[in-house]
Scaffold this active site. Sequence first.
Site, PDB file in Angstrom:
ATOM      1  N   TRP A   1      86.248 112.694  68.558  1.00  0.00           N
ATOM      2  CA  TRP A   1      86.192 112.168  69.904  1.00  0.00           C
ATOM      3  C   TRP A   1      85.760 112.930  70.804  1.00  0.00           C
ATOM      4  O   TRP A   1      86.635 114.149  70.814  1.00  0.00           O
ATOM      5  CB  TRP A   1      87.653 111.922  69.954  1.00  0.00           C
ATOM      6  CG  TRP A   1      87.527 110.628  70.970  1.00  0.00           C
ATOM      7  CD1 TRP A   1      86.736 109.741  71.116  1.00  0.00           C
ATOM      8  CD2 TRP A   1      89.050 110.275  72.149  1.00  0.00           C
ATOM      9  NE1 TRP A   1      87.906 108.762  73.106  1.00  0.00           N
ATOM     10  CE2 TRP A   1      88.616 109.386  73.009  1.00  0.00           C
ATOM     11  CE3 TRP A   1      90.016 111.052  72.005  1.00  0.00           C
ATOM     12  CZ2 TRP A   1      89.095 108.930  73.877  1.00  0.00           C
ATOM     13  CZ3 TRP A   1      91.011 110.616  73.592  1.00  0.00           C
ATOM     14  CH2 TRP A   1      90.082 109.656  73.948  1.00  0.00           C
ATOM     15  N   HIS A   2      85.485 112.630  71.617  1.00  0.00           N
ATOM     16  CA  HIS A   2      84.729 113.915  73.542  1.00  0.00           C
ATOM     17  C   HIS A   2      86.357 112.847  74.446  1.00  0.00           C
ATOM     18  O   HIS A   2      85.673 112.184  74.941  1.00  0.00           O
ATOM     19  CB  HIS A   2      83.853 113.930  73.209  1.00  0.00           C
ATOM     20  CG  HIS A   2      83.061 114.630  71.759  1.00  0.00           C
ATOM     21  ND1 HIS A   2      82.863 113.637  70.965  1.00  0.00           N
ATOM     22  CD2 HIS A   2      82.881 115.806  71.707  1.00  0.00           C
ATOM     23  CE1 HIS A   2      82.366 114.213  70.007  1.00  0.00           C
ATOM     24  NE2 HIS A   2      82.419 115.886  70.339  1.00  0.00           N
ATOM     25  N   SER A   3      86.272 113.930  74.931  1.00  0.00           N
ATOM     26  CA  SER A   3      87.113 113.682  76.240  1.00  0.00           C
ATOM     27  C   SER A   3      86.346 114.080  77.358  1.00  0.00           C
ATOM     28  O   SER A   3      87.383 115.158  77.746  1.00  0.00           O
ATOM     29  CB  SER A   3      88.723 113.548  76.591  1.00  0.00           C
ATOM     30  OG  SER A   3      89.523 112.929  77.253  1.00  0.00           O
TER      31      SER A   3
END
Length: 312
Positions: free
Chosen positions: A238-240
Amino acid sequence: MTAKIPLLIDTDPGVDDALALLVAFNDTAHDVIGLTIAAGNVGLQHTVRNALKLCEVAGRSEVPVFAGCAAPLLHPSPDAADVHGLDGFGDTGYTPAAHGAQAEHAALAILRLSHEYAGRLLLVTLGPLTNVAVALKLDPTLPQRVARLVVMGGAASAHGNLTPAAEFNVAFDPEAAHLVFQAFPQFDVADWEATLAHGLHHRRVEQWLAAPSPRAAFYETISRQTRLWSADRRGDHWHSADALAMALALHPDGATELVERPLAVELAGTLTRGATVTDWNRQTGRPDNARLLLRYDQARFEALVEAALAAA
Ligand code: BDR
Ligand code: CA
């Protein structure tokens, strides 16, 4: 005791903005002096409401929230409700915060706070740069009072997310980004490509979200939809983006690789409008205005996120 660094965050919450705000609220060396709110991920009425709610959940309702510009400077732009939910916070139907936003416009608040904290202010932008651009138009001396500007935006090698070449925050309001990049002699950038290089494994994120804290519980619900979307589209990690930018802002020593280059915004292209153009070979003769993050200590980034979610 050293005085805390005054931190002003311009943001368009947004699921990853929310995580960045939790990281900021959990930092003992910085004092969040305000949130100036932009339209971007979703409309301004939602981003303001989300900012207020996040402050309340974090027990930080005293942090002033200033509503800013409801649209880009020149051209309307689509939002990112497909990623963040129609309300920007995963459409959970949360109870709105009990408190409201300030009467002062975000651009005016940026200017006022830049005077109050002149020479010490850390300004972090996590959304389209509309509010900062308006502040600059009102007072072009703003950069002289900002100690450090950290921008989440752009794609250094044109590996975009909104379009093949452009990243969302810059592409939503390219003219605003152009004005800001031209006005600030130097700024730090955590771009979309750095974000891609610092994914968070979904299983680890789920463990962090199980922490017995109201922050983790709230974040688990508002991020569920976007995490599912991401797992479906992008796989294990997941990319934040905004959380990584906040890590760079709060702990610059966690950056293990940075590169300084002239950075400009494409305003006219039919395929590339909103792309950031990095002058890798320094062919333009322009000064190196941007310090681009290439690598950040992944363990440190993850520890910051984990601690922010677990905080009481
Ligand atoms: C940026 O765009 C937004 O959707 C995120 O909140 C982040 O600020 C990433 O391109
Ligand atoms: Ca954002």
